[in-house]
Design an enzyme around this catalytic site. Structure first.
Site, short mmCIF file in Angstrom:
data_model
loop_
_atom_site.label_atom_id
_atom_site.label_comp_id
_atom_site.label_asym_id
_atom_site.label_seq_id
_atom_site.Cartn_x
_atom_site.Cartn_y
_atom_site.Cartn_z
N ASP A 158 -14.87 38.99 -18.62
CA ASP A 158 -15.92 38.54 -17.74
C ASP A 158 -17.07 38.01 -18.69
O ASP A 158 -16.98 38.45 -19.86
CB ASP A 158 -16.52 39.33 -16.62
CG ASP A 158 -17.32 38.86 -15.56
OD1 ASP A 158 -17.70 37.58 -15.60
OD2 ASP A 158 -18.01 39.78 -15.09
N ARG A 170 -24.75 39.39 -0.93
CA ARG A 170 -24.74 39.23 -2.55
C ARG A 170 -26.31 39.42 -2.77
O ARG A 170 -27.14 38.74 -2.43
CB ARG A 170 -24.24 37.89 -2.87
CG ARG A 170 -24.61 37.77 -4.47
CD ARG A 170 -23.79 36.64 -5.14
NE ARG A 170 -22.43 36.91 -5.03
CZ ARG A 170 -21.55 36.14 -5.89
NH1 ARG A 170 -21.95 35.28 -6.67
NH2 ARG A 170 -20.25 36.77 -6.04
N GLN A 180 -14.03 41.28 -5.47
CA GLN A 180 -13.20 40.71 -6.49
C GLN A 180 -12.06 41.68 -6.92
O GLN A 180 -11.11 41.14 -7.22
CB GLN A 180 -14.49 40.66 -7.72
CG GLN A 180 -13.76 40.07 -9.22
CD GLN A 180 -13.33 38.41 -8.87
OE1 GLN A 180 -14.21 37.68 -8.26
NE2 GLN A 180 -12.12 38.34 -9.00
N CYS A 193 -12.65 36.65 -13.54
CA CYS A 193 -13.02 36.34 -12.24
C CYS A 193 -13.97 35.05 -12.09
O CYS A 193 -14.03 34.67 -10.91
CB CYS A 193 -14.17 37.51 -11.56
SG CYS A 193 -15.73 37.56 -12.62
N ARG A 231 -9.29 35.38 -3.52
CA ARG A 231 -10.53 36.05 -3.01
C ARG A 231 -10.38 35.82 -1.48
O ARG A 231 -10.66 36.64 -0.72
CB ARG A 231 -11.74 35.31 -3.54
CG ARG A 231 -11.97 35.64 -5.09
CD ARG A 231 -12.62 37.09 -5.00
NE ARG A 231 -13.74 37.35 -4.17
CZ ARG A 231 -14.81 37.14 -4.73
NH1 ARG A 231 -15.17 36.49 -5.66
NH2 ARG A 231 -15.82 37.49 -3.77
N HIS A 256 -18.61 44.74 -7.52
CA HIS A 256 -18.02 43.55 -6.89
C HIS A 256 -16.86 44.01 -6.18
O HIS A 256 -15.72 43.37 -6.68
CB HIS A 256 -17.93 42.38 -8.02
CG HIS A 256 -17.90 41.25 -7.56
ND1 HIS A 256 -17.89 40.87 -6.09
CD2 HIS A 256 -17.74 40.30 -7.96
CE1 HIS A 256 -17.75 39.51 -5.98
NE2 HIS A 256 -17.85 38.96 -7.10
N1 CP Z 1 -16.15 35.53 -8.94
C1 CP Z 1 -17.18 35.39 -7.99
O1 CP Z 1 -17.78 36.21 -7.20
O2 CP Z 1 -17.46 33.84 -8.15
P1 CP Z 1 -18.96 33.54 -7.43
O3 CP Z 1 -19.99 33.96 -7.99
O4 CP Z 1 -18.90 31.83 -7.54
O5 CP Z 1 -18.97 33.85 -6.05
N1 NVA Z 2 -20.71 39.56 -13.95
C1 NVA Z 2 -20.82 38.44 -13.31
C2 NVA Z 2 -19.68 38.32 -12.18
C3 NVA Z 2 -20.06 36.73 -11.70
C4 NVA Z 2 -19.05 36.59 -10.57
C5 NVA Z 2 -22.37 38.53 -12.68
O1 NVA Z 2 -22.78 39.49 -12.00
O2 NVA Z 2 -22.99 37.39 -13.04
#
Ligand code: CP
Ligand code: NVA
Length: 311
Positions: A226, A105, A135, A266, A294, A132
C-alpha cells in the site's frame, strides 16, 4: 427485530460470520455476473459520511446499494459539519433515525466509535487511521477466487504497518491464513496492536516479521503493499519515502516470491514508489479484480447486516 451490529473492525464479527459474509458476496457476485440483480435490500437507505477522499469505497457502496434495490446518499464533511456545525451525538441520533445503515470514512477511528455509540442503525467503518475492514473483505474474496480456497495461501505484506495491513492481518487470522509482514524499523505494529488484531485467530494462522522483503516474500503466493504515506500523513512524506525506499515491490522482489504469486494493492497507488509500473501492470497484478471486489464484498456485508433473517 435484528440485533444492532456495528462493523468498526473485522473482529466485530466472529470467524464464522466473516465466512458467511464472504460466501454471500460470492453468491451475489455470481448472480451479478449472470445478469441477475435480486432486490435484496429494496427500500433500504445507506448514508455515507466521508471525511477523506475516496473513489472505490464511495462508488462500490453507492452502486452496490442501487443494484440491491436500495438507495444511498453521500454526506461530505463540509456539508454536515460533523463536530463543528453540530455534535457527533446529534448527527448520529438524527441520521440513524432516517437511514438503515451508515458507512463512515473518518480521519480518526475514535470518531467512528463515538458516532456508532449513538447510532440506532449499523455503522460500517469505511476506513479510518486504524483499520479498513471493507478492503480486507474484498482482498480475501479476491484471494479465494484466485486460488479456490485459503488452504495453500501465504500472504506477504511489504511496506507500512498501516490501516489496510491491520485489517488484512485480522482477516488472515480469522480465516487461518499464514501472514508475513515486512516493514522498516520504526514502522512496525506494536505488540498491543498485534494482540488486538489476532484475538480471533484460527488454526493455520501464523504471523511472522521479516525485515528483509526478499526473505519475507519467499514461499508466499500473495504479495501485497500500500502507499507509504497514507491520507493524513502528508507532512511525513519526505521521511517516509526515505524510510521505505528498500521496500518497493518491483520485478526483482516478485521473482523472489512463489511462481504462482499474485500482486495486490488496495489503490490508489503511487506508481514508482511502493510499486513499479512493471509489477502493477503485469500479468501477476490483480488490482482491478481487487478493486471491483469491493462492491461484491460490501454487498455481502450489507445483505448480511440489513436483510431480514440474514444473520
Ligand atoms: N481502496 C480504497 O479504499 O480506495 P478509495 O480510497 O478510493 O475509496
Ligand atoms: N492506507 C491508505 C489506504 C487508502 C485506501 C490511506 O489510509 O490513505
Amino acid at each position: 427485530m435484528k440485533p444492532l451490529r456495528h462493523i468498526l473492525t473485522l473482529s466485530d464479527l466472529t470467524a464464522e460470520e466473516l465466512k458467511t459474509i464472504l460466501e454471500t458476496a460470492e453468491k451475489i457476485k455470481a448472480d451479478f455476473k449472470a445478469g441477475s440483480r435480486p432486490k435484496l435490500l429494496e427500500g433500504k437507505v445507506l448514508g455515507l459520511i466521508f471525511e477523506k477522499m475516496s473513489l472505490r469505497t464511495r462508488v462500490s457502496f453507492e452502486a452496490g446499494m442501487t443494484h440491491l434495490g436500495g438507495g444511498s446518499m453521500l454526506l461530505e464533511e463540509q456539508h454536515i459539519g460533523l463536530g463543528k456545525r453540530e455534535s457527533i451525538k446529534d448527527v448520529s441520533h438524527v441520521l440513524s433515525s432516517m437511514v438503515d445503515c451508515i458507512a463512515f470514512r473518518a480521519k480518526s477511528h475514535k470518531t467512528v466509535e463515538e458516532f456508532a455509540s449513538y447510532s440506532s442503525v449499523p455503522v460500517i467503518n469505511a476506513l479510518t487511521d486504524k483499520s479498513h475492514p471493507c478492503q480486507a473483505l474484498a482482498d480475501m474474496l479476491t484471494i479465494k477466487e484466485e486460488f479456490g480456497s485459503f488452504d495453500d495461501v501465504k500472504i506477504a505484506w511489504v511496506g507500512d504497518s498501516n490501516n489496510v495491513a491491520a485489517s488484512f492481518i485480522e482477516a488472515a487470522a480469522m480465516l487461518g491464513v499464514p501472514f508475513v509482514v515486512s516493514s522498516p524499523e520504526g514502522y512496525a505494529f506494536s505488540k498491543e496492536e498485534i494482540d488486538a488484531l489476532t484475538v480471533r485467530r484460527q488454526p493455520g494462522f501464523s504471523l511472522s516479521f521479516v525485515s528483509d522483503p526478499k526473505a519475507a516474500v519467499r514461499d508466499c503466493n500473495v504479495v501485497c503493499t500500500d502507499v507509504w504515506v497514507s491520507m493524513g500523513q502528508e507532512s511525513e512524506n519526505e521521511e517516509r519515502v526515505k524510510a521505505f525506499s528498500q521496500y518497493q515491490v518491483n520485478a526483482d522482489l516478485m521473482k523472489a516470491a512463489r511462481e504462482d504469486a499474485i500482486f495486490m494493492h488496495c489503490l490508489p497507488a503511487r506508481r514508482g514508489l511502493e510499486v513499479t509500473d512493471e509489477v502493477i501492470d503485469s500479468k501477476q497484478s490483480r488490482i482491478v479484480e481487487e478493486a471491483s471486489n469491493r462492491m461484491h464484498a460490501q454487498k455481502g456485508l450489507l445483505v448480511w447486516l440489513l436483510q431480514d433473517d440474514a444473520q
